[in-house]
Design an enzyme around this catalytic site. Structure first.
Site, mmCIF file in Angstrom:
data_model
loop_
_atom_site.group_PDB
_atom_site.id
_atom_site.type_symbol
_atom_site.label_atom_id
_atom_site.label_comp_id
_atom_site.label_asym_id
_atom_site.label_seq_id
_atom_site.Cartn_x
_atom_site.Cartn_y
_atom_site.Cartn_z
ATOM 1 N N LYS A 124 1.347 -36.725 -21.685
ATOM 2 C CA LYS A 124 2.336 -37.010 -20.501
ATOM 3 C C LYS A 124 3.633 -37.158 -21.135
ATOM 4 O O LYS A 124 3.977 -37.462 -22.274
ATOM 5 C CB LYS A 124 1.716 -38.177 -19.897
ATOM 6 N N ASP A 164 5.367 -33.588 -12.237
ATOM 7 C CA ASP A 164 4.818 -35.078 -12.004
ATOM 8 C C ASP A 164 5.945 -35.397 -10.717
ATOM 9 O O ASP A 164 6.794 -34.843 -10.434
ATOM 10 C CB ASP A 164 4.426 -35.830 -12.952
#
Ligand code: NDP
Length: 445
Positions: A124, A164
């Site tokens: 991430k 995201d």
């Protein structure tokens, strides 16, 4: 396995990283039994190794705003675990971004990606950049500066970032343009790309569609369908938009949306042009869903409140982490909600999850429910490698099949003696076993 000892050690090394510690504790509590039954995991230190990222990049992102002022943000990429495939996970651009949040998201991503059945590890990244009120030129310059540092550490077989919160098609375009220029190659290094330059059809809708496919399976396991169900959704971003479309298509009625400023209750249902309007709201870079109630006067705006106080059959939290607390969970139970499926990552606090479990409410955790997004990113990677594009029906059908498989896997590992399905346990155990066994095969690294 001594969970308290492991958590104490982790808290000492990473003080104050609450979201990360919360996510690790939840997984450890679910996998305790399976770790104790498999002493080879303990001997190889699998748990101690899986909870620490392989590496983290932290870097400065300087850029020049429209007033020629120099701005400086922080950029990160957490490469958590690549036992079953290249690191894979989104980039989040939001002022709230810090290392704790990215580590929690990267950690969750390991198990989510494992559940998809595709070969993807967990990662991430992101930045504390706030796109609100920024011009497209400013967003582009920021993305270029971010990529100027990141590009050496990613690649189609190394680490494949995606979108995201705050990173949608526009930002992926700017990031990809910069990567292409720096690396001098056109490869599948990012997913969520435009369909004309390597993106997959259905990727924008995939997380929301997958969320609803999963919820449909949860209801079906209880002999129910989505037809006629009242559905409360939070958020008004990419995931909420896809979920609202699919709920409507399958005969349910979406009655809420929300933003950080409050929620919209629309008793007539949020469908058709109202769903299209969400895209406009999202693209406006404003933080309010309030304009919705001006556009559609039948709707009411509840300032500073969350949608979990309305009467609904199904709740889909699709906004952000820890947006549904114990009180919200008790309200949902009291109002007859029977199923909660997390479109966002960790939107329910641990206390809220406890309420759902105590009341035997069907509860699907984000790492299983919203895995359709990354699964479709995986399908985009496959299409890039094969240098072809599948039609939308094919991608949608594959996504649907993957969500059914993830649901079956959760049932297999999470069904209790009384028939109640503990989806949290099911998802964590299944996701963990695949990665842990791969780590065992590969020695200590
Ligand atoms: P977006 O940025 O498109 O949308 C997020 C939405 O939630 C925005 O509308 C945001 O508003 C709103 N929001 C932020 N804070 C709150 C709050 N406290 N209460 C209500 N609404 C709030 O992001 P995504 O839709 O992509 O992501 C949503 C969630 O889904 C995240 O948890 C993400 O990690 C998860 N997810 C996303 C995937 C994807 O493919 N995009 C895949 C898997 C999971 P604002 O911008 O004004 O803050």
């Amino acid at each position: 396995m001594d969970i308290e000892k492991i958590m104490l050690g982790l808290e000492k090394k990473h003080p104050g990283e609450t979201e990360y510690l919360q996510a690790v504790r939840e997984v450890l509590e679910s996998i305790e039994e399976v770790v104790n039954e498999n002493p080879q995991f303990e001997a190889a230190g699998i748990v101690e190794r899986i909870i620490e990222p392989d590496r983290i990049f932290t870097f400065k992102v300087p850029w020049v705003d429209d007033n020629s002022k120099v701005q400086v943000n922080i950029g990160y990429r957490v490469q958590f675990n690549n036992a079953i495939g290249p690191y894979k996970g989104g980039l989040r651009f939001h002022p709230s971004v810090n290392l704790s949040i990215l580590k929690f998201l990267g950690f969750e991503q390991i198990f989510k990606n494992s559940l998809t059945t595709l070969p993807m590890g967990g990662g991430k990244g992101g930045s504390d950049f706030d796109a609100k009120g920024k011009s497209d030129g400013e967003i582009m310059r920021f993305c270029q500066s971010y990529m100027l540092e990141l590009w050496r550490n990613i690649g189609p077989d190394t680490d494949v970032p995606a979108g995201d919160i705050g990173v949608g098609a526009k930002e992926i375009g700017f990031l990809y343009g910069a990567y292409k220029k720096l690396a001098r190659e056109h490869t599948g290094v990012l997913t969520g790309k435009g369909v004309n330059w390597g993106g997959s059809l259905i990727r924008p809708e995939a997380t929301g569609f997958g969320t609803v496919y999963f919820a449909k399976e949860m209801l079906a396991a209880k002999g129910e369908s989505l037809e006629g169900k009242l559905v409360a959704i939070s958020g008004f971003g990419n995931v909420a938009w896809g979920a609202a479309q699919k709920v409507t298509e399958l005969g349910g009625k979406v009655i809420t949306l929300s933003g950080p400023d409050g929620y919209i209750y629309d008793p007539e249902g949020i469908s058709g042009e109202k769903i299209d309007y969400m895209l406009e709201l999202r693209a406006s870079n404003e933080d309010i869903v309030k304009p919705y109630s001006y556009e559609f006067p039948e709707a009411q705006f509840h300032q500073g409140k969350r949608p979990w106080e309305v009467k609904c059959d199904l709740a889909l939290p699709c906004a952000t982490q820890n947006e549904l607390n114990k009180e919200d969970a008790m309200n949902l139970v009291k109002n007859g909600c029977r199923c909660v499926a997390e479109g966002a990552n960790m939107p329910s606090t641990p206390e809220a999850v406890e309420v759902f479990h105590e009341n035997k409410i069907l509860f699907g955790p984000g790492k299983a429910v919203n895995a359709g997004g990354v699964a479709t990113s995986g399908l985009e990677m496959s299409q890039n490698s094969m240098k072809l594009n599948w039609p939308s029906e094919e991608v949608d059908d594959r996504l649907h099949q993957i969500m059914i498989k993830i649901h079956d896997t959760c049932v297999k590992h999470g069904k209790e003696e009384d028939g109640y399905i503990d989806y949290v346990k099911g998802a964590n155990v299944a996701g963990f076993l695949k990665v842990a066994n791969a780590m065992l095969d590969q020695g200590i690294w």
